[in-house]
Design a protein around this motif. Structure first.
Motif, PDB file in Angstrom:
ATOM      1  N   SER A 162      45.443  52.287  40.525  1.00  0.00           N
ATOM      2  CA  SER A 162      45.669  52.697  41.913  1.00  0.00           C
ATOM      3  C   SER A 162      45.645  54.213  42.050  1.00  0.00           C
ATOM      4  N   ASP A 163      46.281  54.907  41.115  1.00  0.00           N
ATOM      5  CA  ASP A 163      46.305  56.372  41.207  1.00  0.00           C
ATOM      6  C   ASP A 163      44.976  57.001  40.822  1.00  0.00           C
ATOM      7  N   SER A 164      44.167  56.304  40.030  1.00  0.00           N
ATOM      8  CA  SER A 164      42.825  56.824  39.769  1.00  0.00           C
ATOM      9  C   SER A 164      41.992  56.801  41.049  1.00  0.00           C
ATOM     10  N   ILE A 165      42.242  55.824  41.906  1.00  0.00           N
ATOM     11  CA  ILE A 165      41.557  55.765  43.202  1.00  0.00           C
ATOM     12  C   ILE A 165      42.071  56.867  44.120  1.00  0.00           C
ATOM     13  N   VAL A 166      43.380  57.110  44.111  1.00  0.00           N
ATOM     14  CA  VAL A 166      43.932  58.222  44.882  1.00  0.00           C
ATOM     15  C   VAL A 166      43.272  59.531  44.467  1.00  0.00           C
ATOM     16  N   ASP A 167      43.180  59.781  43.172  1.00  0.00           N
ATOM     17  CA  ASP A 167      42.566  61.018  42.680  1.00  0.00           C
ATOM     18  C   ASP A 167      41.092  61.105  43.053  1.00  0.00           C
ATOM     19  N   PRO A 203      40.591  66.231  50.674  1.00  0.00           N
ATOM     20  CA  PRO A 203      42.029  66.477  50.511  1.00  0.00           C
ATOM     21  C   PRO A 203      42.899  65.836  51.588  1.00  0.00           C
ATOM     22  N   GLU A 204      42.303  65.463  52.707  1.00  0.00           N
ATOM     23  CA  GLU A 204      43.052  64.812  53.782  1.00  0.00           C
ATOM     24  C   GLU A 204      42.821  63.302  53.801  1.00  0.00           C
ATOM     25  N   ALA A 205      42.330  62.752  52.715  1.00  0.00           N
ATOM     26  CA  ALA A 205      42.087  61.307  52.650  1.00  0.00           C
ATOM     27  C   ALA A 205      43.389  60.536  52.821  1.00  0.00           C
ATOM     28  N   ARG A 206      43.259  59.329  53.352  1.00  0.00           N
ATOM     29  CA  ARG A 206      44.397  58.423  53.489  1.00  0.00           C
ATOM     30  C   ARG A 206      44.136  57.224  52.585  1.00  0.00           C
ATOM     31  N   ILE A 207      45.068  56.980  51.688  1.00  0.00           N
ATOM     32  CA  ILE A 207      44.894  55.924  50.698  1.00  0.00           C
ATOM     33  C   ILE A 207      46.183  55.125  50.559  1.00  0.00           C
ATOM     34  N   ALA A 208      46.053  53.810  50.610  1.00  0.00           N
ATOM     35  CA  ALA A 208      47.137  52.902  50.246  1.00  0.00           C
ATOM     36  C   ALA A 208      46.493  51.795  49.431  1.00  0.00           C
ATOM     37  N   CYS A 209      46.398  52.010  48.136  1.00  0.00           N
ATOM     38  CA  CYS A 209      45.608  51.154  47.243  1.00  0.00           C
ATOM     39  C   CYS A 209      46.525  50.351  46.319  1.00  0.00           C
ATOM     40  N   VAL A 244      37.569  52.663  37.974  1.00  0.00           N
ATOM     41  CA  VAL A 244      38.512  51.643  37.513  1.00  0.00           C
ATOM     42  C   VAL A 244      38.240  51.285  36.054  1.00  0.00           C
ATOM     43  N   ARG A 245      36.991  51.065  35.715  1.00  0.00           N
ATOM     44  CA  ARG A 245      36.663  50.678  34.335  1.00  0.00           C
ATOM     45  C   ARG A 245      36.968  51.813  33.361  1.00  0.00           C
TER      46      ARG A 245
END
Length: 398
Positions: A25-30, A37-43, A81-82
């Motif tokens: 999940s945090d790899s997707i945030v990064d 920098p203003e992306a919105r993520i809830a993964c 992810v991989r």
């Protein structure tokens, strides 16, 4: 305060199924923050035998805009992810970075949430949700963390380093630790029980292999703990159930956000209930937990208390916190109410104020997702919420 007591905290390794989910999940945030920098993520991530599933809400320039994926974006997400699973070290029949089945169910963020949270005109950026967040610091360790959790993390970090560095060849990624310490006059003085359960290579079902594993783990414990703290052999438990060959997502399903006590203070502090991983820093579950740790750590580092707990609360769409609470647990040199009055003058505690002060709109989060979000210096560099640059300002104000 009790004069003498036992307290226990646990940690889990980067290969624990829930931590695999957190790191994905945090790899997707990064990934998203590196592009916007203003992306919105809830993964959110689910892991199980040969399967990884992503779900949640997103908005990111160059990735997902106006209800559509940018060319190549889905492929880059899967690659990220991989690569995350490969870095952790999973190349097993039941969970292999190259062959697991992958599902991407991410979709656009609700416009109703966006209109309440986004900055516009004279409206400041509002909190992404209601909730309460806690931060904590204690003078028990050099990094001002609870000692029970600090040493639980250190044991597993050392074992992971040995596995990655091929110092030993019988460790697999999944592991758990637990440390029980005796406290006298609020200070930890010795370990009374230590537990490690670690996934291991196949064909370790004989006495010689078990003794080898136990001796190795006991050596790690002796290296990590202060001199003289190691308990007797009867109080050291290594794989107490016996064999532990099947582990990770193949042994147990993993979900983002299920290890929130491991992520924070090991039970030594209250927890507001919100998880961190998979969330961009506009989400106060994450950013407000970071700023409360930052403030509590600076208060203890400034000598204003030996222990400090701070709580903030928010309402969705509202910028300013609804409440600020400071508790120094009877160890303070000044009144807690005086600290409460000063803190908002040093840091603006709105979502945008927190992000700006700590510089959170950066791809720094995958490193947080194993071995705790606090009290750590990955690659020799402090997370921004671990800095003690408010110490002199606090001393001057109080």
């Amino acid at each position: 305060m009790r004069n003498q007591f036992l307290f226990t905290s646990e940690s889990v390794s980067e290969g624990h199924p829930d931590k695999v989910a957190d790191q994905i999940s945090d790899s997707i945030v990064d990934l998203f923050l590196s592009k916007d920098p203003e992306a919105r993520i809830a993964c959110e991530t689910l892991t199980t035998t040969q399967l990884v599933v992503l779900a949640g809400e997103i908005r990111c320039k160059g990735v997902y805009e106006n209800g559509a994926w940018a060319p190549g974006a889905k492929e880059e997400i899967e690659k990220t992810v991989r690569e995350t699973v490969k870095r952790i070290g999973y190349e097993q029949d039941g969970f292999h970075w190259e062959t697991f089945r992958f599902e991407n169910n991410l979709h656009g963020q609700s416009a109703h949430i966006a209109q309440g949270v986004d900055e516009s005109g004279n409206k400041d950026e509002g909190a992404g949700d209601q909730g309460i967040m806690f931060g904590y610091a204690s003078d028990e360790t050099p990094d001002l963390m609870p000692a029970t959790l600090y040493y639980s993390h250190k044991i597993l970090e050392r074992m992971a380093a040995d596995r990655h560095g091929k110092v030993v060849d019988f460790l697999e990624p999944d592991a758990k630790s637990q440390v029980t310490l005796e406290y006298v006059d609020e200070k930890p003085v010795r370990a009374t029980a230590l537990v490690v359960s670690t996934q291991h290579a196949k064909d370790m079902d004989n006495d010689e292999s078990r003794a080898k594993l136990r001796d190795y783990v006991k050596g790690v414990m002796a290296d990590v703990l202060p001199e003289g703290w190691l308990p007797g052999d009867e109080s050291i438990y290594v794989n107490p159930t016996g064999l532990f060959e099947i582990g990770g997502p193949d042994g147990d399903a993993g979900l983002t956000g299920r290890k929130i006590i491991v992520d924070t203070y090991g039970g030594a502090s209250p927890h507001g209930g919100g998880a961190f991983s998979g969330k961009d820093p506009t989400k106060v579950d994450r950013s407000a937990a970071y700023i409360t740790r930052y403030l509590a750590k600076n208060i203890v580092a400034a000598g204003l208390a030996r222990r400090c707990t701070i709580q903030l609360s928010y309402a969705i769409g509202v910028a300013e916190p609804l409440s600020l609470y400071v508790d120094t647990h009877g160890t303070g040199t000044v009144e807690a109410s005086a600290i409460e009055a000063v803190l908002p003058t040093l840091v603006r505690l709105t979502p945008k104020g927190i992000r700006t002060h700590l510089g959170l709109n950066k791809p720094i989060y995958q490193k947080t997702a194993a071995y705790g979000h606090f009290g750590r210096q990955p690659d020799g560099d402090f997370f921004p919420w671990e800095k003690t640059d408010l110490v002199e300002k606090l001393k001057a104000a109080l």
